[in-house]
Structure formats: structure tokens, C-alpha cells
Write a protein that holds these residues in place. Structure first.
Motif, PDB file in Angstrom:
ATOM      1  N   ARG A   1     -93.548  37.621 -74.819  1.00 44.70           N
ATOM      2  CA  ARG A   1     -94.837  37.903 -74.703  1.00 44.70           C
ATOM      3  C   ARG A   1     -95.149  39.759 -74.440  1.00 44.70           C
ATOM      4  O   ARG A   1     -94.258  40.374 -74.115  1.00 44.70           O
ATOM      5  N   LEU A   2     -96.256  40.180 -75.152  1.00 41.88           N
ATOM      6  CA  LEU A   2     -96.438  41.445 -75.277  1.00 41.88           C
ATOM      7  C   LEU A   2     -97.192  42.011 -73.953  1.00 41.88           C
ATOM      8  O   LEU A   2     -98.080  41.634 -73.513  1.00 41.88           O
ATOM      9  N   ALA A   3     -96.314  43.119 -73.433  1.00 44.05           N
ATOM     10  CA  ALA A   3     -96.956  43.644 -72.111  1.00 44.05           C
ATOM     11  C   ALA A   3     -97.854  44.959 -72.782  1.00 44.05           C
ATOM     12  O   ALA A   3     -98.688  45.492 -71.762  1.00 44.05           O
ATOM     13  N   TYR A   4     -97.889  45.313 -74.125  1.00 46.22           N
ATOM     14  CA  TYR A   4     -98.672  46.359 -74.526  1.00 46.22           C
ATOM     15  C   TYR A   4     -99.377  45.926 -75.737  1.00 46.22           C
ATOM     16  O   TYR A   4     -99.008  44.620 -76.503  1.00 46.22           O
ATOM     17  N   SER A   5    -100.336  46.454 -76.329  1.00 50.26           N
ATOM     18  CA  SER A   5    -101.242  46.026 -77.343  1.00 50.26           C
ATOM     19  C   SER A   5    -100.288  46.578 -78.749  1.00 50.26           C
ATOM     20  O   SER A   5     -99.587  47.395 -78.685  1.00 50.26           O
TER      21      SER A   5
ATOM     22  N   LYS B   1    -105.906  35.962 -70.636  1.00 47.37           N
ATOM     23  CA  LYS B   1    -105.439  36.057 -72.267  1.00 47.37           C
ATOM     24  C   LYS B   1    -103.822  36.769 -72.254  1.00 47.37           C
ATOM     25  O   LYS B   1    -103.551  37.670 -71.568  1.00 47.37           O
ATOM     26  N   GLN B   2    -103.202  35.997 -73.344  1.00 41.44           N
ATOM     27  CA  GLN B   2    -101.883  36.532 -73.646  1.00 41.44           C
ATOM     28  C   GLN B   2    -101.806  36.593 -74.971  1.00 41.44           C
ATOM     29  O   GLN B   2    -102.252  35.595 -75.937  1.00 41.44           O
ATOM     30  N   PHE B   3    -100.699  37.453 -75.448  1.00 40.49           N
ATOM     31  CA  PHE B   3    -100.251  37.661 -76.802  1.00 40.49           C
ATOM     32  C   PHE B   3     -99.028  37.739 -77.027  1.00 40.49           C
ATOM     33  O   PHE B   3     -98.270  38.445 -76.199  1.00 40.49           O
ATOM     34  N   TRP B   4     -98.406  36.713 -77.937  1.00 47.16           N
ATOM     35  CA  TRP B   4     -97.018  36.712 -78.049  1.00 47.16           C
ATOM     36  C   TRP B   4     -96.706  37.006 -79.325  1.00 47.16           C
ATOM     37  O   TRP B   4     -97.271  36.934 -80.401  1.00 47.16           O
ATOM     38  N   VAL B   5     -95.381  37.545 -79.739  1.00 42.33           N
ATOM     39  CA  VAL B   5     -94.754  37.608 -80.887  1.00 42.33           C
ATOM     40  C   VAL B   5     -93.409  37.163 -80.852  1.00 42.33           C
ATOM     41  O   VAL B   5     -92.634  37.274 -80.223  1.00 42.33           O
ATOM     42  N   ARG B   6     -93.058  36.635 -82.205  1.00 45.33           N
ATOM     43  CA  ARG B   6     -91.567  36.212 -82.424  1.00 45.33           C
ATOM     44  C   ARG B   6     -91.270  36.661 -83.822  1.00 45.33           C
ATOM     45  O   ARG B   6     -91.986  37.104 -84.807  1.00 45.33           O
ATOM     46  N   LEU B   7     -89.999  37.344 -83.774  1.00 43.63           N
ATOM     47  CA  LEU B   7     -89.446  37.984 -85.001  1.00 43.63           C
ATOM     48  C   LEU B   7     -88.639  37.015 -86.046  1.00 43.63           C
ATOM     49  O   LEU B   7     -88.908  37.348 -87.179  1.00 43.63           O
ATOM     50  N   LEU B   8     -88.002  35.955 -85.485  1.00 44.90           N
ATOM     51  CA  LEU B   8     -87.379  35.062 -86.508  1.00 44.90           C
ATOM     52  C   LEU B   8     -88.136  33.672 -86.341  1.00 44.90           C
ATOM     53  O   LEU B   8     -88.393  33.288 -85.233  1.00 44.90           O
TER      54      LEU B   8
ATOM     55  N   LEU C   1     -92.052  47.001 -85.774  1.00 39.37           N
ATOM     56  CA  LEU C   1     -90.923  47.957 -85.506  1.00 39.37           C
ATOM     57  C   LEU C   1     -91.392  49.106 -84.774  1.00 39.37           C
ATOM     58  O   LEU C   1     -90.510  49.734 -83.906  1.00 39.37           O
ATOM     59  N   HIS C   2     -92.551  49.798 -84.909  1.00 37.18           N
ATOM     60  CA  HIS C   2     -93.149  50.513 -83.971  1.00 37.18           C
ATOM     61  C   HIS C   2     -93.276  50.534 -82.827  1.00 37.18           C
ATOM     62  O   HIS C   2     -92.792  51.159 -81.965  1.00 37.18           O
ATOM     63  N   TYR C   3     -93.481  49.309 -82.396  1.00 37.13           N
ATOM     64  CA  TYR C   3     -93.837  48.874 -81.238  1.00 37.13           C
ATOM     65  C   TYR C   3     -92.571  48.589 -80.661  1.00 37.13           C
ATOM     66  O   TYR C   3     -92.332  48.999 -79.487  1.00 37.13           O
TER      67      TYR C   3
ATOM     68  N   ALA D   1     -88.228  45.058 -75.410  1.00 38.15           N
ATOM     69  CA  ALA D   1     -89.141  44.145 -75.653  1.00 38.15           C
ATOM     70  C   ALA D   1     -88.386  42.941 -76.426  1.00 38.15           C
ATOM     71  O   ALA D   1     -88.817  41.785 -76.124  1.00 38.15           O
ATOM     72  N   PHE D   2     -87.591  43.061 -77.273  1.00 35.27           N
ATOM     73  CA  PHE D   2     -86.997  42.374 -78.293  1.00 35.27           C
ATOM     74  C   PHE D   2     -85.469  42.062 -78.239  1.00 35.27           C
ATOM     75  O   PHE D   2     -84.886  43.060 -77.839  1.00 35.27           O
ATOM     76  N   ASN D   3     -84.938  41.144 -78.907  1.00 34.37           N
ATOM     77  CA  ASN D   3     -83.559  41.188 -78.803  1.00 34.37           C
ATOM     78  C   ASN D   3     -83.118  41.984 -79.912  1.00 34.37           C
ATOM     79  O   ASN D   3     -83.688  42.012 -80.968  1.00 34.37           O
TER      80      ASN D   3
END
Length: 442
Positions: free
Chosen positions: A325-329, A359-366, A404-406, A413-415
Motif C-alpha cells: 500500500r502506498l503511503a504517498y502519491s 480510497k487506497q492505492f497499491w503497487v506490486r513489483l513482481l 524507482l523514483h518513489y 516501501a518495498f522489498n
């Protein structure tokens, strides 16, 4: 009309009514479409449902009040103009165009008035949420209905229908509208669509009764011929069947509409987009305006399902699929996101409702960089939430550099292993950072 069969006249009315009703629906949505263009929006499709709700799809609406009100107001004004121009030549060949005005007015007026009274959440309720007084919309809806009734009676007087005995008037009105309305009732019952088709029966009886009080000494010549009657019905029924096929088989309309809607989960849908165990009335959409489609899932929840439990279930589902879950935009990593429950009070028609949502925004890398949006909303009155819904959408992120900038600004935020893999992928691709981010890095 005195020497003509009421059944024959009824079939003339049936074909004319179908054509006029479909025309009124299309012009209503076309006015929404035009308003979106005028106000700088991005309209991209119209769907006309012969027995359900019709829609105009648009994005980036800069003047929502103008866009929302344009459907009813625009089509009603066009209907009045058509009626006033053509009423001088009341001929069977022009009957669909003559009916277009009264039907538009009655449809639009009933649409607004019922929406305000029952709070169904359609155009009139949206206008109330935008600040338009509910009383103004209710009065406007009633006025449109009354004007439509007056125009309908005026038309029936001129063609001589009001001079006929009550039984004959009832046969003509019944044959002319009941088959279409009855099929609409059956269709909506089979597809679980909530539409006020039964009110059509009431309008039929109303016209048949009221018409008896308005007579004309010398009605205009109005001789219906079978070629015209058959042509109207064949074209009208053909349009109904064609529109139902487009709606029932969304894949056939993919070339015309960028949004495909399904009632059964498509095989291509992402695994993370699954319904809650208590979900009801789910729908699946694929928005494919470019090479990177967006998948959307929406469904309702029963009243007894706890908002907190739904949130916990969705969080668990996304976490199990590897999403963070993204804590920032993602577009602006300096902007924090607030995913806490928000509570507000608003007007829906003449009802004062409370809403609890987040509202929530989530990101996955793999295995690929993808994003998921989740929106949960509970709406009710006096502490009872009876209109509960979940909307979730997923799509693949093509700009890896943005992620990557995030991660550079929020390293926790990520592994780390996932990030190393992602950086290796970025090495083989040109840098596509937005200009603002490129300047900061330089």
C-alpha cells in the motif's frame, strides 16, 4: 379515424412509440455527449438500452452541472421544437417524430421527479450533490411531465383519437404501448434490472381517460396504411433487437465502445480482482483505450457486512498477492495519502444521507509492475448503511522509472530484492522520467 380498426391504429402507435422512445433515449444521451464536448470534456461512447438505463461515457468534465443537466433539458427543448414544427402536419408518416416531443418530456420529467423523491442516485440526485436545490429539480420534473401530457392530449385531439369511445381509445393505447412495456418488464425481471416500467401502464390509462374530456369537431385526415404500419414496427423492433445484442454481447461492441462490461468474470482478469465472499451484483469492465488495458471490478455488499471487516479482508487479499500500500502519491512522492475512513453528510434527492468511505492505492513489483486502486463506500440514513459498494481497478505500470523514483524517496516501501530486480530491468530500457523528476535528479 372513425372508419379504421382500433387494432390497426394500435399497431401504428406501437411502431411509432418504439421509434420515438428510442429516439428520445438517444437524444438525451447525445445532449450529455454534446455538453461534455462543449465544456472541454472527453466523451467516448453512448449506450442506449431499450429497456434499462442508457449511458454516455465521458472523462474530464470541467462543468459537471451543465453536463449532468444537459441530458434532460436539452432533449426536452429539442422535443418541444420538433412538436411545435410538425404539429401543423399531423400525418401517420410523421407520427414517430410527433410522439418524440411528448415522450421526451414525460420521460425526462418522470426521471427527475422519481429520482428526487426516491433518491435513486441518478442525474437529479447528482445535481443536488452539486448544489442545485432538490425542490427546483422536483418542480422542473413535474412541469416537464405536465407539458408532455398536454402535448400528448393535443396530438390525440388533432388526429381524432379523443372523439372515439372509451373502449376504442383503450384498445388503441393498449395495443400501441402495452406489448413493448410488458416485454420491458419481463426483460428487466429476467436480468434483475430496476426500472420503472410499470408506470408506463399508468400513463396509458391516464391518457385513455383524460382524452375523453378533450374533443375536436373536425379531426384532421389521418388514414393509416399497412405499409407504413409494418415499416415502423419492423424498423423499431429491429432497432430493439440490435441494441439488445450490443448490450448482451459486449465483445461485439468492442470496436465501437472502449469499455466492455461483463456480468461473468472474464478469464483475462487479474487474479487480485476477486469479489468479496459476501458480494452481490458484481460487474467486470475492461477499458482498452490503448495498449495497456485497465481492469475494473465493482460489486455491492449487504447491509450487515461490517465496513471494518471488509477493509481487513481486502487488505489481506492484496498483501497475499504481493502488493504494497502506498503511503504517498506515486505521481508526487512528497504528497502523503490519507486512506483513513472519511465521513460526510450529503443530499440525495430529498433525503439527507451519511457516507463512510476510503480510497487506497497499491503497487506490486513482481512479476510485473502493476497498480491496484480500491474504493469502499458505505451510504445510509440514520446510521443504517444500505447502499454499500466496492470498486477496484488494476493495470500494468509501463513507466518503471516512476516507481524507482518513489522507492528512492521512500526506501522502506518495498522489498530490497524486488527493487534490485526492478533496477536491472530498467537498465535495458530508456529513461522515461517526467521532466520535473529529471530536473530534480540532475
Amino acid at each position: 379515424m372513425n372508419n379504421q380498426s382500433p387494432v390497426k391504429m394500435g399497431f401504428l402507435l406501437l411502431g411509432s412509440f418504439i421509434l420515438a422512445y428510442l429516439g428520445a433515449e438517444y437524444v438525451h444521451e447525445l445532449c450529455h455527449y454534446g455538453a461534455a464536448l462543449i465544456s472541454g470534456g472527453d466523451p467516448f461512447g453512448i449506450v442506449v438500452d431499450p429497456f434499462g438505463w442508457s449511458y454516455c461515457f465521458s472523462n474530464s468534465i470541467e462543468h459537471p452541472v451543465f453536463h449532468t443537466a444537459a441530458g434532460a433539458i436539452g432533449s426536452s427543448l429539442i422535443g418541444i421544437l420538433f412538436f411545435m414544427l410538425l404539429i401543423r402536419w399531423p400525418r401517420p408518416l410523421l407520427l414517430p417524430l410527433l410522439l418524440f416531443g411528448p415522450i421526451s418530456l414525460i420521460n425526462n420529467g418522470q426521471y427527475w421527479a422519481v429520482d428526487i423523491i426516491e433518491g435513486t442516485g441518478m442525474d437529479a440526485c447528482r445535481l443536488v450533490e452539486m448544489g442545485v436545490p432538490a425542490s427546483v429539480l422536483l418542480v422542473a420534473g413535474i412541469i416537464q411531465c405536465l407539458i408532455g401530457v398536454v402535448c400528448m392530449i393535443w396530438l390525440m385531439r388533432i388526429i381524432g383519437l379523443t372523439n372515439q369511445p372509451f373502449v376504442k381509445r383503450l384498445i388503441i393505447m393498449g395495443v400501441g404501448i402495452i406489448p413493448y412495456a410488458l416485454f420491458g418488464v419481463i426483460w428487466n425481471w429476467a436480468h434483475e434490472v430496476d426500472i420503472l416500467w410499470l408506470s408506463t401502464m399508468g400513463w396509458i390509462l391516464l391518457f385513455a381517460v383524460i382524452a375523453g374530456y378533450f374533443r375536436i369537431r373536425e379531426p384532421e385526415p389521418f388514414e393509416a396504411k399497412w405499409p407504413t404500419i409494418i415499416a415502423f414496427n419492423v424498423v423499431g423492433i429491429g432497432l430493439v433487437v440490435g441494441l439488445l445484442m450490443v448490450i448482451s454481447f459486449p465483445k461485439s461492441s468492442a470496436a465501437s465502445y472502449p469499455i466492455e462490461t461483463f456480468s461473468i468474470r472474464p478469464e483475462c482478469f487479474p487474479d487480485v480482482l476477486v469479489c468479496h465472499p459476501m458480494a452481490k451484483e458484481p460487474f467486470y469492465q475492461i477499458m482498452s483505450r490503448d495498449s495497456n488495458p485497465i481492469y475494473a471490478l465493482g460489486y455491492a455488499l449487504p447491509q450487515e457486512v461490517s465496513p471494518e471487516q471488509v477493509r481487513a479482508d481486502l487488505d489481506t487479499l492484496l498483501t497475499q498477492h504481493g502488493y504494497v500500500r502506498l503511503a504517498y502519491s506515486l505521481d508526487d512522492p512528497n504528497e502523503p495519502r490519507d486512506d483513513r475512513w472519511e465521513e460526510e453528510t450529503f443530499q440525495r434527492g430529498m433525503q439527507t444521507l451519511c457516507m463512510k468511505s476510503y480510497k487506497q492505492f497499491w503497487v506490486r513489483l513482481l512479476p510485473e509492475v502493476s497498480s491496484v486502486f480500491v474504493g469502499v463506500r458505505y451510504v445510509g440514513n440514520k446510521g443504517v448503511f444500505d447502499d454499500n459498494s466496492v470498486l477496484a481497478s488494476a493495470y500494468t505500470i509501463s513507466n518503471i522509472d516512476k516507481v524507482l523514483h518513489y522507492a528512492d524517496m521512500h526506501p522502506d516501501a518495498f522489498n530490497l530484492i524486488d527493487l534490485d530486480w526492478l533496477r536491472m530491468q530498467a537498465v535495458f530500457k530508456p529513461n522515461r522520467l517526467p521532466p520535473s523528476i529529471m530536473t530534480e535528479n540532475d
